[in-house]
Motif scaffolding. Structure first.
Motif, short mmCIF file in Angstrom:
data_model
loop_
_atom_site.label_atom_id
_atom_site.label_comp_id
_atom_site.label_asym_id
_atom_site.label_seq_id
_atom_site.Cartn_x
_atom_site.Cartn_y
_atom_site.Cartn_z
N GLY A 1 0.79 -1.22 0.00
CA GLY A 1 0.00 0.00 0.00
C GLY A 1 0.82 1.27 0.00
N ASP A 2 0.32 2.31 -0.69
CA ASP A 2 0.98 3.62 -0.72
C ASP A 2 1.05 4.22 0.68
OD1 ASP A 2 1.23 3.41 -3.45
OD2 ASP A 2 -0.65 4.49 -3.85
N SER A 3 0.12 3.85 1.54
CA SER A 3 0.06 4.45 2.88
C SER A 3 1.32 4.16 3.70
CB SER A 3 -1.17 3.94 3.64
OG SER A 3 -1.18 2.53 3.67
N ALA A 4 2.09 3.13 3.32
CA ALA A 4 3.32 2.81 4.04
C ALA A 4 4.29 3.98 4.03
CB ALA A 4 3.97 1.57 3.44
N ALA A 5 4.24 4.78 2.97
CA ALA A 5 5.15 5.92 2.86
C ALA A 5 4.60 7.18 3.53
CB ALA A 5 5.43 6.22 1.38
N PHE A 6 3.34 7.14 3.98
CA PHE A 6 2.71 8.34 4.51
C PHE A 6 2.50 8.31 6.02
CE2 PHE A 6 0.71 8.23 0.08
CZ PHE A 6 1.76 8.97 -0.46
N VAL A 7 2.71 7.15 6.66
CA VAL A 7 2.61 7.09 8.12
C VAL A 7 3.89 7.66 8.71
CG1 VAL A 7 1.01 5.15 8.16
CG2 VAL A 7 3.48 4.71 8.17
N THR A 8 3.87 7.95 10.02
CA THR A 8 5.04 8.47 10.70
C THR A 8 5.47 7.53 11.82
OG1 THR A 8 4.30 10.73 10.25
CG2 THR A 8 5.99 10.45 11.94
#
Length: 337
Positions: free
Chosen positions: A281-288
């Protein structure tokens, strides 16, 4: 010998009547007597006859359709696989009907039953996590309906399959965690009977052996694939006095559950607990912090699954095992400072 699907002609030949008579009997037409209706319906049940609604509605030419069964359509991985399947299918002139098993064997069986009734030309499937009896897939084999499995597979002597190199990917990821300062690495997975779980766990264990670290049973959690279950299991791990300082998570659901659990426990990622998860998922790069991830190449898996199904539909009886290499993407969540 594989059975083929029973046709109206088969019923007519068996009873020594015309196809038109059989068709009218099945439609309860007044043009056919009650005795003949009974005989036709009994034989249809005995021979597992299924009407083709597409052929009935279009009469001349049924559309070319394949069925796809996934365990959880709302996850990025399965959506991306389905996208890959649809991409290849449309180029081959096929439409795709998808069914969500919701990780339930009973819903998986129901989907297969519906697909048989719809006369799909083939089926692509990923097993539900509670499927341990494969009778419904053996029925498809006996009926001669082409089937290809992806990710979670069964009956490799009967069906082609497309899988990732989860064992190698898990081994590489675990070695990375060790080489960047982690010493007690937990594996949070799914049910042990799934071949996908076994492959990834095997790679994790091989890395521990390779690096000379002890294998600790209490650091290996294999339970239901469910966000809340994985989250609670991770919290329990992290509340132990001798907690793990890294986690390898089995799939995207488990990964984000573990990620959330680490933060819930007030621990820092990656310095207190490093984490790598299997997720595209792209979200892996957007979490902190940004999540280090093992990427499945889900779209490629979908494309390859559909390619193998088309080969089978077109007469190729070879049983293939295609392995799609995974990609380890290192971001911020795995290297201790």
């Amino acid at each position: 010998m594989k059975q083929r699907r029973t046709s109206l002609k088969d019923l007519a030949d068996e009873l020594g009547v015309s196809i038109a008579t059989v068709s009218r009997a099945l439609r309860n037409s007044h043009e056919v007597g009650d005795d003949m209706k009974r005989k036709v319906k009994e034989l249809a049940m005995k021979l597992n006859y299924r009407p083709n609604p597409f052929a009935q509605s279009l009469r001349k030419e049924a559309p070319r359709v394949i069925g796809v069964i996934v365990p959880n359509l709302v996850t990025h991985y399965y959506a991306a696989v389905l996208d890959g399947i649809e991409d290849f299918a449309s180029r081959a002139g096929y439409s795709v009907i998808s069914a969500n098993s919701h990780e339930s064997c009973e819903m998986e069986k129901r989907a297969i039953d519906n697909f048989i009734s719809m006369h799909v030309e083939g089926i692509i499937a990923c097993l539900a996590q509670d499927t341990v009896d494969y009778t419904h897939f053996e029925q498809l084999y006996e009926m001669g309906i082409p089937v290809v499995f992806f990710a979670r597979t069964c009956l490799p002597e009967k069906f082609s399959q497309v899988v990732g190199n989860g064992d190698e990917a898990a081994q590489i990821a675990t070695c990375h965690l060790i080489e960047t300062g982690s010493k007690r690495i937990a594996f949070v997975g799914g049910p042990n009977h799934l071949d996908m779980v076994r492959r990834r766990k095997h790679g994790y264990l091989e890395a521990l052996r390779q690096k000379g670290l002890p294998i600790e049973r209490d650091l290996v959690i294999c339970d239901k694939i469910d966000f809340d279950v994985a989250r609670q299991a991770t919290i329990k791990l992290l509340q132990n006095e001798n907690r793990p300082d890294a986690i390898l998570a089995f799939n995207d659901i488990v990964t984000y559950a573990a990620f959330d659990a680490i933060k819930e426990c007030g621990l820092s990622i990656p310095d207190d607990v490093a984490i790598i998860g299997f997720t595209d998922g792209d979200s892996a790069a957007f979490v902190t912090p940004k999540l280090s991830a093992i990427m499945d190449q889900a779209h490629v898996q979908g494309n390859k699954s559909c390619e193998l199904l088309m080969r089978n539909i077109n007469g190729d009886q070879t049983i293939y095992k295609e392995i799609v290499p995974m990609i380890l993407k290192i971001r911020e969540s795995s290297e201790k400072h």
